[in-house]
Design an enzyme around this catalytic site. Structure first.
Site, PDB file in Angstrom:
ATOM      1  N   CYS A   1       0.875  -1.197   0.277  1.00  0.00           N
ATOM      2  CA  CYS A   1      -0.142   0.038   0.097  1.00  0.00           C
ATOM      3  C   CYS A   1       1.043   1.034   0.331  1.00  0.00           C
ATOM      4  CB  CYS A   1      -1.047   0.148   1.319  1.00  0.00           C
ATOM      5  SG  CYS A   1      -0.154   0.059   3.172  1.00  0.00           S
TER       6      CYS A   1
ATOM      7  N   GLU B   1      -5.108  -8.610  -1.310  1.00  0.00           N
ATOM      8  CA  GLU B   1      -4.796  -9.067   0.181  1.00  0.00           C
ATOM      9  C   GLU B   1      -3.766  -7.768   0.816  1.00  0.00           C
ATOM     10  OE1 GLU B   1      -3.365 -10.922   3.694  1.00  0.00           O
ATOM     11  OE2 GLU B   1      -1.684 -10.410   2.014  1.00  0.00           O
TER      12      GLU B   1
ATOM     13  N   ARG C   1      -3.874 -13.922  13.092  1.00  0.00           N
ATOM     14  CA  ARG C   1      -3.777 -12.775  12.063  1.00  0.00           C
ATOM     15  C   ARG C   1      -4.963 -12.357  11.215  1.00  0.00           C
ATOM     16  NH1 ARG C   1       1.180 -13.224   9.813  1.00  0.00           N
ATOM     17  NH2 ARG C   1       1.479 -12.540   7.190  1.00  0.00           N
TER      18      ARG C   1
ATOM     19  N   ARG D   1      -6.182  -9.670   7.687  1.00  0.00           N
ATOM     20  CA  ARG D   1      -5.746  -9.095   7.040  1.00  0.00           C
ATOM     21  C   ARG D   1      -7.067  -8.596   6.142  1.00  0.00           C
ATOM     22  NH1 ARG D   1      -1.955  -9.024   9.245  1.00  0.00           N
ATOM     23  NH2 ARG D   1       0.662  -9.657   8.609  1.00  0.00           N
TER      24      ARG D   1
END
Length: 656
Positions: free
Chosen positions: A75, A113, A157, A159
């Site tokens: 990103c 993702e 985790r 995401r």
């Protein structure tokens, strides 16, 4: 049934996490791209081909066709300056090159993702550009934060995953999750070289508790710490706040494996040996879902970095399977030529015989359309349960939440007979997200069919959002008690007799349709209407608006008047072409409950909030009103936001 020959492209491929998952789901990888040489080496060792080196140097004219694009992209801040020119606002970023490929190939599905922080990255500008860019290219975008521990891995985790599709929004609520989540102990190596800490190197804490995330923090390493100015007996806290100093129980899950921790300082407590050791690199790969025969990099630090950057295999495997069901099982896939820019042609998969799988909306519409031919005496249902259905139908206007929740559960049971519909939340063992199905399918469809419906999901009421199954002893406060009993009895009945769920649903819809028809008010046009000039109308409205009605409904009148004006504006003005005026919500609901940006809302064709209007009649504009408006603008991101007021700014707060 013959398997679809679906193809995918693996961009920003890393060491091949997406590829492992999608190939396991019988997709074929036709193109891959990864700039890191160490990752390229691992990718080549495991899959037999080396990814293209730099996405910025790809000749898109030579790309093969693929059905799905996957990318775990980095990103970067986007500078859009409010211009909103689609993906062209992303020039100079790596995301721009993804968009170029998407525009050229036009695959049916795009999967992106990233870390969940991207939702707030660069003050929300990054998210806005991602969504607007994909929508600009004709995609319907949905996104969700997925946690690995919900898919059979002992790792907390999170995401964010974006799924962009052409014809229908992808439903994350249908992903199959695993409950309860496994513990770390099940994934540990039973033999090998383990690196243990000496007892004097760590301190265990008393009475450790399992957190909601599944983590069980049990101790910390005795590393050197800053002691100057620290209060007595709190020195250890500075150790605890650093992840590499924490020790976790193997009876819980492991925290997120980060890419920055290249030394592998992940410590676990082994109760059988009353000792603490490091998690091995093989164990790190296991709790990401990688197989034991996966060929790692020769450099250990590189291994830790690579696995921390990868995707969880079971998460992406379930995603791949659901995409096949939700997108390609509905879609007619034919051989198309000259469909891509510059007349580049591709061979597309030939259509296969795949059973059509209805979604919840389509099933509800099908049942509604068949009601005229449906007779009550066609079904075998005892008087007891017929009476229960009648009670709910009679209350469909007063207790809309009860009946919309029941419709949701019955439709889902009809489509998925093996699902225990009593467990209506995804967090429950073996449960599913009933609220998501209601929000996305049932409530909008009820509205479309003209049946009684709520402004938003029935699950948002206090009675139904409680985390308890809808068993006969359900503690939710549904009133009256007779309605609660009827609701729970029907759910219990169809759970025991799943083959009856569609009959029960037909009967409920038929009774509700009758209740609606009996509730209609006939409007008769006056034969001698009074001739009023505009001044008389305005005076009447002013008197109406300013009258003290001593009820909750009076202040709604200005909103209704302005809403009527907007009904005309949306129909007549070119600036509102293809736009939709959202129906008025509950007047008595609080802003937080209604979850709306304003009293009146207008959405564009991509369902993005174009304008929001807050009506403040008879109120001075205060700093508090402006603060609330600011919060709504940040949360809902409208293109324009208005406050219509009949009084001026409060004098004492004007400067502020």
């Amino acid at each position: 049934m013959e398997e679809l020959n679906l193809k995918f492209a693996d961009l920003f491929a890393g060491i091949g996490g997406f590829r492992l998952a999608f190939e396991k789901a019988n997709y074929k990888c036709v193109f891959s791209c990864e700039i890191n040489e160490a990752c390229q080496q691992v990718y080549s060792n495991n899959f037999g081909d080396t990814p293209v080196h730099d996405i910025r140097k790809i000749d898109i004219q030579k790309l093969p066709y693929f059905d799905v694009l996957t990318a775990g992209f980095p990103c970067q801040p986007f500078s859009i300056c409010g211009r909103k020119k689609g993906f062209h606002d992303t020039r100079g970023t790596l995301f721009f090159h993804i968009c170029e490929i998407i525009e050229h190939i036009s695959p049916p599905v795009v999967i992106l993702e990233n870390v969940k922080h991207i939702l707030h990255h660069d003050k929300g500008r990054t998210l806005e550009v991602i969504l607007y860019s994909l929508e600009d290219m004709g995609y319907i975008v949905n996104y969700e934060i997925l946690n690995s521990k919900d898919f059979g891995l002992p790792q907390n985790r999170e995401r964010v995953v974006f799924v962009a599709t052409k014809n229908r929004k992808f439903d994350f609520g249908l992903l199959k999750k695993t409950y309860p989540f496994p513990n770390l102990k099940e994934f540990l190596c039973t033999s090998g070289e383990f690196e243990y800490l000496n007892p004097q190197e760590y301190t265990m804490i008393d009475h450790p508790k399992q957190q909601a995330s599944g983590l069980i923090f049990v101790g910390y390493r005795n590393k050197s710490i800053w002691k100057t100015g620290v209060r007595p007996n709190t020195e250890h806290l500075s150790r605890v706040h650093h992840q590499p100093n924490r020790i976790y129980s193997i009876e819980g899950v492991h925290p997120t494996i980060p890419s920055q921790e290249t030394s592998g300082r992940f410590f676990i407590y082994i109760p059988e040996k009353n000792s603490v050791r490091k998690l091995t690199i093989r164990e790190c790969y296991r709790i990401m879902g990688f197989p034991d025969n996966f060929k790692n990099h020769s450099n250990l630090s590189e291994c830790y970095k690579q696995i921390g950057n990868s995707v969880s295999i079971p998460v992406m495997y379930e995603l791949a399977n659901q995409i096949k069901k939700q997108v390609f099982s509905y879609q007619e896939i034919v051989s198309e030529k000259n469909n891509i820019k510059d007349n580049v042609s591709f061979e597309r998969p030939i259509q296969l015989e795949i059973p059509f799988m209805m979604n919840h909306s389509e099933k509800l519409i099908e049942i509604y359309q068949a009601i005229p031919e449906f007779e009550v005496n066609q079904i075998q249902l005892s008087d007891e349960y017929q009476d229960c259905i009648v009670k709910i139908a009679k209350k469909c206007f007063e207790r809309k939440a009860v009946y919309t929740v029941l419709v949701t559960l019955l439709v889902h049971k009809t489509l998925y007979p093996s699902q225990d519909i009593r467990y209506h939340q995804a967090e429950m063992t073996g449960g599913f997200s009933g609220r998501s199905i209601d929000t996305k399918y049932i409530t909008p469809t009820l509205t479309e069919l003209g049946l009684p419906s709520m402004a938003e999901s029935g699950w948002l009421t206090r009675s139904f959002e409680q985390p308890y199954p809808y068993t006969l002893d359900y503690n939710g406060s549904i009133s009256p008690k007779s309605l609660k009993t009827a609701f729970l009895k029907i759910i219990d009945f169809v759970q025991i007799n799943p083959e009856k769920s569609e009959d029960v649903l037909r009967l409920l819809i038929k009774f509700i349709k009758s209740a609606k028809e009996n509730n209609l008010v006939e409007i008769i046009k006056l034969t001698n209407p009074e001739k009023l000039d505009i001044k008389s109308v305005v005076n009447a409205l002013e008197e109406h608006f300013n009258y003290d009605y001593k009820t909750d409904g009076g202040s709604k009148l200005p909103v209704i008047a302005l809403y009527g004006i907007y009904q005309v504006l949306v129909r007549e003005m070119s600036r509102y072409n293809s736009c939709t005026l959202r129906k008025l919500g509950s007047h008595t609901a609080s802003d937080r409950t209604s979850n709306t940006a304003g009293d009146i809302e207008i959405f564009d064709k991509n369902n993005h909030l174009l304008e929001a209007i807050e009506v403040k009649h008879g109120q001075e504009i205060t700093l508090q009103i402006v603060y609330r408006a600011k919060e709504k603008i940040i949360k809902h991101n409208p293109s324009r936001y208005y406050i219509f007021a009949s009084k001026y700014i409060k004098e004492s707060e004007g400067d502020k």
